[in-house]
Design a protein around this motif. Structure first.
Motif, PDB file in Angstrom:
ATOM      1  N   GLU B  11       0.844  -1.201   0.000  1.00 21.96           N
ATOM      2  CA  GLU B  11       0.000   0.000   0.000  1.00 21.96           C
ATOM      3  C   GLU B  11       0.873   1.243   0.000  1.00 21.96           C
ATOM      4  O   GLU B  11       1.718   1.414   0.880  1.00 21.96           O
ATOM      5  N   GLN B  13       0.031   4.216   0.739  1.00 18.80           N
ATOM      6  CA  GLN B  13      -0.230   5.086   1.894  1.00 18.80           C
ATOM      7  C   GLN B  13       0.647   4.739   3.098  1.00 18.80           C
ATOM      8  O   GLN B  13       0.889   5.589   3.964  1.00 18.80           O
ATOM      9  N   LYS B  17       3.859   7.237   6.179  1.00 17.66           N
ATOM     10  CA  LYS B  17       3.801   7.029   7.641  1.00 17.66           C
ATOM     11  C   LYS B  17       5.149   6.499   8.158  1.00 17.66           C
ATOM     12  O   LYS B  17       5.652   6.936   9.188  1.00 17.66           O
ATOM     13  N   LEU B 177       3.874  12.632  -2.399  1.00 15.94           N
ATOM     14  CA  LEU B 177       2.894  12.182  -1.404  1.00 15.94           C
ATOM     15  C   LEU B 177       3.505  12.257  -0.011  1.00 15.94           C
ATOM     16  O   LEU B 177       4.624  11.782   0.219  1.00 15.94           O
ATOM     17  N   THR B 179       2.230  12.371   4.480  1.00 20.75           N
ATOM     18  CA  THR B 179       1.227  11.761   5.359  1.00 20.75           C
ATOM     19  C   THR B 179      -0.120  12.474   5.260  1.00 20.75           C
ATOM     20  O   THR B 179      -1.169  11.878   5.357  1.00 20.75           O
ATOM     21  N   LYS B 180      -0.066  13.800   5.072  1.00 23.31           N
ATOM     22  CA  LYS B 180      -1.308  14.566   5.109  1.00 23.31           C
ATOM     23  C   LYS B 180      -1.902  14.799   3.732  1.00 23.31           C
ATOM     24  O   LYS B 180      -3.097  14.791   3.539  1.00 23.31           O
ATOM     25  N   LYS B 181      -1.021  15.035   2.746  1.00 26.03           N
ATOM     26  CA  LYS B 181      -1.549  15.416   1.445  1.00 26.03           C
ATOM     27  C   LYS B 181      -0.591  14.993   0.341  1.00 26.03           C
ATOM     28  O   LYS B 181       0.567  14.643   0.619  1.00 26.03           O
ATOM     29  N   SER B 182      -1.120  15.071  -0.882  1.00 29.19           N
ATOM     30  CA  SER B 182      -0.202  14.931  -1.997  1.00 29.19           C
ATOM     31  C   SER B 182      -0.163  16.278  -2.708  1.00 29.19           C
ATOM     32  O   SER B 182      -1.105  17.068  -2.636  1.00 29.19           O
ATOM     33  N   THR B 211       5.881  10.107  -6.243  1.00 22.67           N
ATOM     34  CA  THR B 211       5.069   8.962  -6.675  1.00 22.67           C
ATOM     35  C   THR B 211       4.906   8.891  -8.185  1.00 22.67           C
ATOM     36  O   THR B 211       4.812   7.809  -8.749  1.00 22.67           O
TER      37      THR B 211
END
Lengths: 702, 326
Positions: B11, B13, B17, B177, B179-182, B211
Motif C-alpha cells: 500500500e 499510503q 507514515k 505524497l 502523510t497529510k496530502k499529496s 510517486t
C-alpha cells in the motif's frame, strides 16, 4: 637436443590454438581463488589506516573479539602507518559483514603525524617526513652519462627542452588480491591469486618460519596481476595466521578500494629533457633530470635515453617518497615512462626541424628490427598519405612511438612429463596462467614434441609442488616454460623409444617415431603410440628436464602507431586505430599472442587517456578509489587494433608481456599533438586538458 | 553494512507514515543502483529499508489528454519503448544516456530524480563533508575537476541526473505524497541549491516521496533534444549535458527552454540564454552569445575552468543538432 622445427612444419606451435581452458572459463566452471570455498570457512578483513601518517599507539581488540561470530583477531600489525590503507589489524569471522562489523569495534589510538602527498612538496627540506625518523623524503641521485654532453649541445643546431609528467597508474586486475588459507596439521595449503606460486611459498616459509616443504600454493586460474601480484604479500601471512588461530580455513579477499590503495601502482614520473640535433636530424646530445614517486616505495627511475642513439648524454634521477601506497612492478617497469617522454620530445624536435617524425626515427634508431618495423607500421596506418582531415569540429592526427624489452628465459625452469600406460600424457610445471594462455602453450608444446593431439595432453600448472618455474613477470614465462616442456617431452619420448627398442629386441637407434607411430628400421611392422605405452605395464614414464639453450632468446623491438580523432569543442580524444608491429622471436600461439598485444594496447589507452590515481592534498586520501572514478576504458573506447608480428622465429621463443605495453602512450600523445597543434605534456590526456590547451593556444595567437 | 529490516509494503499510503516515523533512519529502495551502493559505502546505514517495487501504482505509465503520468518505480529500460513516452524524443535520449544498459535495467525514473550526488567527497565515508553534516566542503581546495561552476557555495556538487534536465525543459511536474496530502510541483522547483539546504538536493519533506512524474502532452508539440558529454562512453556521468526544447519556425526560435546538467548542484535552467534566443533567428553567433551570457556568472574552481568552455560549446552544439533534427 633438437631445436624448434620451422613454423610451417609444426602443428600447434606457431599456430592459432584456442585456449584449452576456454570452455571451463566462459562456463564458470574454472575455479579462481575467489571461488574457493570450504565448509566452516571464515572470512577475513583487514583494518586499514584512515590516516596518511600516524604512529599506532595502541590497538584494542577486546570488543571485536567479544562479537559473536568473530573467531580470530590479529592486533597491531604496525607501529607506524605511512599511507591511507596501510594495515593495522585483521579479523576473521563467520561472514564478511561480521568481519567488517568487528573491524569497526577495534579501537585504535593513533598519534597523527604530518604527511605529504605531492612530489614537488615532498622534495623540499621543509616538507613533512613520510617516514618518521628519516632525514629526507628523497633518495640519492642516480647519475649516468656517456660522451660529452656540453660538446653535444654545442654541436647542436636545434635544442629543445620540455618537461613531461606521467600520472600514477594502478594495476586494477579484475580479480582483486586474495587467498584462502587452510591448515592440515602443520602443513599450510593456500589458494592464492599470485603471479608466482614458488616465490609465494618460499617467501611465506621465511615469514612464518616454517619449512618450504610444508607449504603448498595453488593458482589454478587467475584474473590478472600485471605485476602487482608477486607474492607473498602481507595479506598472505595475515590470512595464514588467522587460519592457524581459528583452526579452520580462512578466506581473505581484498575489495576494490583496498586494491586501489594498497596493492601497488606504477610510479609517477616528472622528466625535464633537453635534446639537441643537427639540422639534418642527427641527434647530438640528451640530458634528463627526473624524479618520480612510488609512494612509500621506490623504483620511479626510467631507462634513458630511450632507444634512439645519442653520442653524448647525461641522466640523473631521484626517487621521491610520499604518503601513498607503495609501487609494484607494472608491465615493463620504467619503460612506458621513458618512451612517452622520449617519443614526445622526438616529435617536438621533428617539428622544429621541419622533418617527418618517421624520418627522424629512421635516422636515429640503430636497431635493425625496428627499422623494418617502422616501415611496416607506417604502411599499416597509412602514414605517407596521412593528412590532418577535419570534419566539422573533429580533427584527426597520427603519431608513433617505440619500445624495447628483454624477455629471456630462466635457466632453472623445470618441467616433468608423465606418459601413462593407457597412452595419456600430463605435463607438470609450477608456472601459473595469469590470464595470458600459459596453460595452452604448455599443452601445445608437449603435443608438438610428442606428435600427439592437443586433447591427449593434460597440462598441470599453478601448484608449487610442481617443478620450479619463475614468477610470471618480466616477459619471462614463455621463454622459460616452453624450452623446459619441450625438453622434458623429448626426454620422455626417447624413454618410450628405448622401451620399445628393448621390447622389440633392437638397438635404440633402430627405432624412430613419427605421427603417433614407432617404426623399426628394416622391419615392416609398426607400433602405435597406444601399443608402445602398454609396454609400460601399468607403470609410467616420468621425466624431469631443465630449460636448455637454443630454444629461446632475449631482446625485442616494437613500434606502435596511433590515429586519433579529437573533438575540439569537447576536448574528447577518440582512438580510431592502433597499429602494433612487434617481434617476439617464435610466436608460440598466434591467437593468445595477439590477445597479449591487444590487452597491452588497452592498458596503454587507459594510461594515456583515462587512468589517474588522485590524492587529496588536504587529507592524503585517494578520492577516486573505485572503478567509477578511477577510469579504465571500456568496450566503447576501443579502436581498431592492427597487430603484426615481425617474424624472427629462428631466434626461438621470447616473452611478449611487456613489450607492447610501452610504445602506445607516446604514439597517442603525438597523434593528439598532430591533430590539435598543441602538445599535452601530462597524462592522462583528458578533455579538460585538451580544451584548456586549445583555448590557451587561441589566446596566444590572438 | 549494518543489519537492517527490509520490508515490501503493498500500500502506497503506508510509506509516508513509515517515512515520518523513521526519517533518516529509513531508506527508500527501488532499483537499488544508487541506494545499495550508498549502503555498502557506509553513507547510509538505515534501520529500515522500504522496497517500493510491490506498490502497483508506482510501476505503471498512464496517459490522458493533458499529460503522461509515469510511476516513480517504472524501470528506465521500459520507457524508451512506450509509445506514450516516445512523443518526447528528448526524454528518450536522456533516459537512454543514463549509466549503462545494466543500470537502466534496474534503475527507476523516480530513483534517477532522487539519486544522491556522485561527488567523491560525499560518496566516500572517509570525508565528513558538509553535505553529510560535516563542517566544510572538501572540493573547494581539493580535487574539483568534476564539480560545479554555477550555483555552488557552500557545497560544490553537481546534480547527476540526466532525466531531470530534460523534464524541466519539457515543463514536467512531479507528484509528491506525504502523510497529510499529496502535491504537484514543477521539476524545476523540486531541486534546491546548497545555499538553501546543503544537506538535501530536493524540497522533499521528511514524510514525502515522489510517486509520479507528469509530463504535459503539449510538450509533445515541441522539438526536444538531449546531449550528454562524458569522458568515457562506456560508463560515465555527464561532465556537461544540455536539454533543449522549443519551436523552430523558419529559423526563428520560440518557446525555448534550455537546461544544463553537470554544471550546478541542481539542473540549471539557462534562463539568460533562453531570453537571448527567444524570437531570434538561428545563427552560430547567436547561439554562442546566448551561451556566453548564461555562463558569464560561472565561478569555476581551480580544476574546472574547462567546464565553462565545454558548456558553451555543448550548448551551441545541442541547439544546432536540435535544429537539424527532423
Amino acid at each position: 637436443m633438437a631445436g624448434w622445427k620451422s613454423p610451417e612444419q609444426m602443428t600447434y606451435v606457431g599456430k592459432e590454438v584456442t585456449r584449452v581452458d576456454g570452455a571451463e572459463k566462459v562456463s564458470g566452471r574454472a575455479k579462481y581463488t575467489h571461488d574457493v570455498y570450504f565448509p566452516r570457512m571464515l572470512y577475513a578483513r583487514i583494518l586499514r589506516s584512515p590516516h596518511p601518517h600516524a604512529q599506532v599507539i595502541s590497538v584494542d581488540t577486546t570488543r571485536a573479539e567479544a562479537l559473536t561470530g568473530v573467531k580470530a583477531v590479529l592486533g597491531k600489525l604496525r607501529d607506524e602507518v605511512n599511507y591511507v590503507g596501510d594495515e593495522v589489524a585483521a579479523v576473521a569471522a563467520v561472514t564478511e559483514f561480521k568481519a567488517a562489523e568487528a573491524l569497526s569495534l577495534i579501537k585504535v589510538e593513533y598519534k597523527v603525524l604530518p604527511f605529504v602527498v605531492r612530489e614537488s612538496e615532498a622534495m623540499r627540506d621543509s616538507a613533512a617526513r613520510v617516514f618518521s625518523g628519516r632525514e629526507k623524503n628523497v633518495g640519492d641521485w642516480e647519475e649516468e652519462h656517456e660522451g660529452d654532453v656540453e660538446r653535444g649541445f654545442a654541436e647542436a643546431e636545434v635544442i629543445i627542452e620540455r618537461t613531461f609528467h606521467m600520472n600514477v597508474q594502478v594495476h586494477t586486475p579484475f580479480e582483486t588480491h586474495g587467498c584462502v588459507a587452510k591448515w592440515e596439521g602443520d602443513e599450510l595449503y593456500m589458494w592464492d591469486s599470485t603471479q608466482g606460486v614458488h616465490g609465494t611459498r618460499s617467501g611465506l616459509a621465511q615469514h612464518l618460519q616454517m619449512p618450504e616443504n610444508k607449504i603448498h600454493i595453488y593458482t589454478h586460474h587467475m584474473g590478472g596481476g600485471f605485476g602487482s601480484k608477486f607474492g607473498p604479500k602481507s595479506y598472505n601471512a595475515v590470512c595464514a595466521q588467522l587460519a592457524r588461530i581459528a583452526n579452520v580455513p580462512v578466506k581473505l579477499l581484498l575489495d576494490r578500494e583496498e586494491e586501489l590503495l594498497a596493492t601497488g601502482n606504477r610510479p609517477s614520473s616528472f622528466q625535464t629533457i633537453k635534446i639537441g640535433a643537427r639540422k639534418d636530424g642527427t641527434l647530438t646530445a640528451f640530458q634528463l633530470e627526473s624524479y618520480g614517486s612510488g609512494g612509500v616505495g621506490g623504483g620511479a627511475g626510467v631507462p634513458a635515453p630511450y632507444i634512439y642513439y645519442f653520442p653524448n648524454w647525461s641522466v640523473r634521477h631521484r626517487d621521491v617518497y610520499i604518503n601513498a601506497g607503495a609501487a609494484a612492478p607494472m608491465r615493463a617497469p620504467g619503460h612506458p615512462q621513458a618512451a612517452f617522454a622520449m617519443d614526445s620530445i622526438m616529435d617536438e624536435l621533428a617539428a622544429a626541424l621541419g622533418m617527418d617524425p618517421l624520418d627522424l626515427r629512421l635516422k636515429n634508431d640503430r636497431n635493425s628490427t625496428r627499422q623494418q618495423e617502422y616501415v611496416i607500421g607506417a604502411e599499416k596506418i597509412g602514414w605517407t598519405n596521412r593528412h590532418k582531415s577535419r570534419v566539422g569540429h573533429k580533427v584527426r592526427g597520427f603519431g608513433m612511438g617505440a619500445g624495447q624489452w628483454g624477455g629471456g628465459g630462466e635457466r632453472s625452469t623445470k618441467a616433468m612429463v608423465n606418459i601413462y600406460a593407457d597412452g595419456s600424457v600430463d605435463v607438470r610445471i609450477g608456472t601459473q596462467d595469469i590470464g595470458v594462455g600459459t596453460r595452452t602453450i604448455v599443452a601445445a608444446v608437449a603435443a608438438e614434441e610428442l606428435e600427439l593431439d592437443l586433447a591427449d595432453i593434460k597440462p598441470k600448472i599453478g601448484e608449487s609442488d610442481f617443478p620450479w618455474a619463475p614468477a610470471s613477470g618480466g616477459s619471462v614465462t614463455a621463454p622459460s616454460v616452453t624450452p623446459a616442456v619441450k625438453r622434458a617431452a623429448e626426454k620422455a619420448k626417447n624413454k618410450l623409444k628405448s622401451i620399445v627398442a628393448e621390447k622389440m629386441g633392437v638397438a635404440e637407434d633402430a627405432v624412430s617415431y613419427a605421427g603417433k607411430i614407432f617404426s623399426i628400421s628394416g622391419r615392416a611392422e609398426n607400433i602405435s603410440w597406444q601399443e608402445a605405452c602398454r609396454f609400460l605395464e601399468g607403470s609410467s614414464i616420468s621425466e624431469l628436464e631443465t630449460w636448455g639453450e637454443g630454444l629461446s632468446s632475449w631482446g625485442t623491438a616494437g613500434t606502435q602507431f596511433a590515429e586519433v580523432e579529437v573533438d575540439i569543442e569537447t576536448g574528447r580524444v577518440r582512438l580510431v586505430k592502433m597499429v602494433a608491429v612487434q617481434d617476439c622471436g617464435l610466436v608460440v600461439n598466434t591467437l593468445t599472442a595477439r590477445n597479449q598485444v591487444n590487452g597491452a594496447m588497452i592498458g596503454e589507452i587507459g594510461y594515456a587517456l583515462y587512468e589517474n590515481r588522485l590524492l587529496d592534498v588536504e587529507t592524503g586520501i585517494m578520492p577516486n578509489a573505485d572503478l567509477e572514478n578511477y577510469k579504465i576504458p571500456g568496450a566503447l573506447e576501443m579502436p581498431d587494433f592492427d597487430v603484426t608480428f615481425f617474424d624472427q622465429h629462428e631466434r626461438g621463443v621470447i616473452g611478449l608481456g611487456e613489450p607492447p605495453a610501452i610504445p602506445g602512450m607516446g604514439a597517442i600523445a603525438n597523434a593528439v599533438a598532430d591533430a590539435i597543434g598543441v602538445r599535452i605534456t601530462e597524462l592522462p590526456i583528458t578533455p579538460d586538458k585538451v580544451l584548456m590547451a586549445i583555448e590557451k593556444a587561441k589566446e596566444g595567437k590572438a | 553494512m549494518k543489519s537492517f529490516q527490509y520490508i515490501f509494503p503493498k500500500e502506497l499510503q503506508a510509506v509516508p507514515k513509515l517515512l515520518a516515523e523513521y526519517g533518516e533512519k529509513c531508506l527508500l529502495y527501488a532499483g537499488g543502483t544508487d541506494a545499495l551502493a550508498r549502503m555498502k559505502d557506509g553513507i547510509n546505514s538505515p534501520e529500515l529499508v522500504i522496497n517500493l517495487k510491490k506498490i502497483k501504482e508506482l510501476g505503471v505509465v498512464k496517459a490522458n489528454r493533458k499529460r503522461v503520468e509515469i510511476g516513480a518505480a517504472v524501470r528506465l529500460a521500459d520507457l524508451p519503448t512506450d509509445v506514450r513516452v516516445r512523443k518526447f524524443p528528448g526524454l528518450i535520449e536522456a533516459i537512454e544516456s543514463v549509466g549503462t544498459i545494466q543500470l537502466r535495467n534496474m534503475g527507476t525514473i523516480g530513483g534517477n530524480l532522487n539519486q544522491r550526488p556522485r561527488c567523491w567527497y560525499f560518496k566516500s565515508s572517509r570525508f565528513p563533508c558538509l553535505r553529510k553534516g560535516g563542517e566544510s566542503c572538501f572540493a573547494i581546495y581539493g580535487e574539483n575537476k568534476y564539480h560545479c561552476i554555477l550555483g555552488g557555495y557552500p557545497c560544490y556538487i553537481v546534480h547527476p541526473s540526466d532525466i531531470a534536465p530534460m523534464l524541466i525543459a519539457l515543463d514536467a511536474e512531479v507528484e509528491i505524497l506525504g502523510t497529510k496530502k499529496s502535491r504537484w510541483i514543477k521539476v524545476e522547483d523540486f531541486y534546491v541549491l546548497p545555499s538553501q539546504d546543503p544537506l538535501h538536493e530536493t524540497v522533499l519533506q521528511r514524510d514525502e516521496l515522489v510517486t509520479r512524474i507528469l509530463v504535459p502532452q503539449k510538450a509533445g508539440l515541441l522539438k526536444s533534444h538531449y546531449v550528454k558529454f562524458r569522458e568515457r562512453d562506456s560508463f560515465d556521468f555527464a561532465m556537461v549535458s544540455v536539454a533543449v526544447a522549443g519551436q523552430l519556425n523558419d529559423a526563428v526560435l520560440t518557446d525555448m527552454r534550455i537546461v544544463l546538467g553537470g554544471v550546478a548542484p541542481k539542473p540549471w535552467r539557462a534562463r539568460k540564454a533562453e531570453q537571448v534566443l527567444e524570437g531570434q533567428r538561428m545563427s552560430e553567433d547567436l547561439l554562442l552569445q546566448a551561451a556566453t551570457e548564461e555562463l558569464a556568472a560561472a565561478e569555476p574552481l581551480e580544476q574546472n575552468e574547462y567546464k565553462v568552455i565545454l558548456a558553451r560549446n555543448l550548448m551551441k552544439r545541442a541547439i544546432q543538432q536540435w535544429a537539424d533534427a527532423r
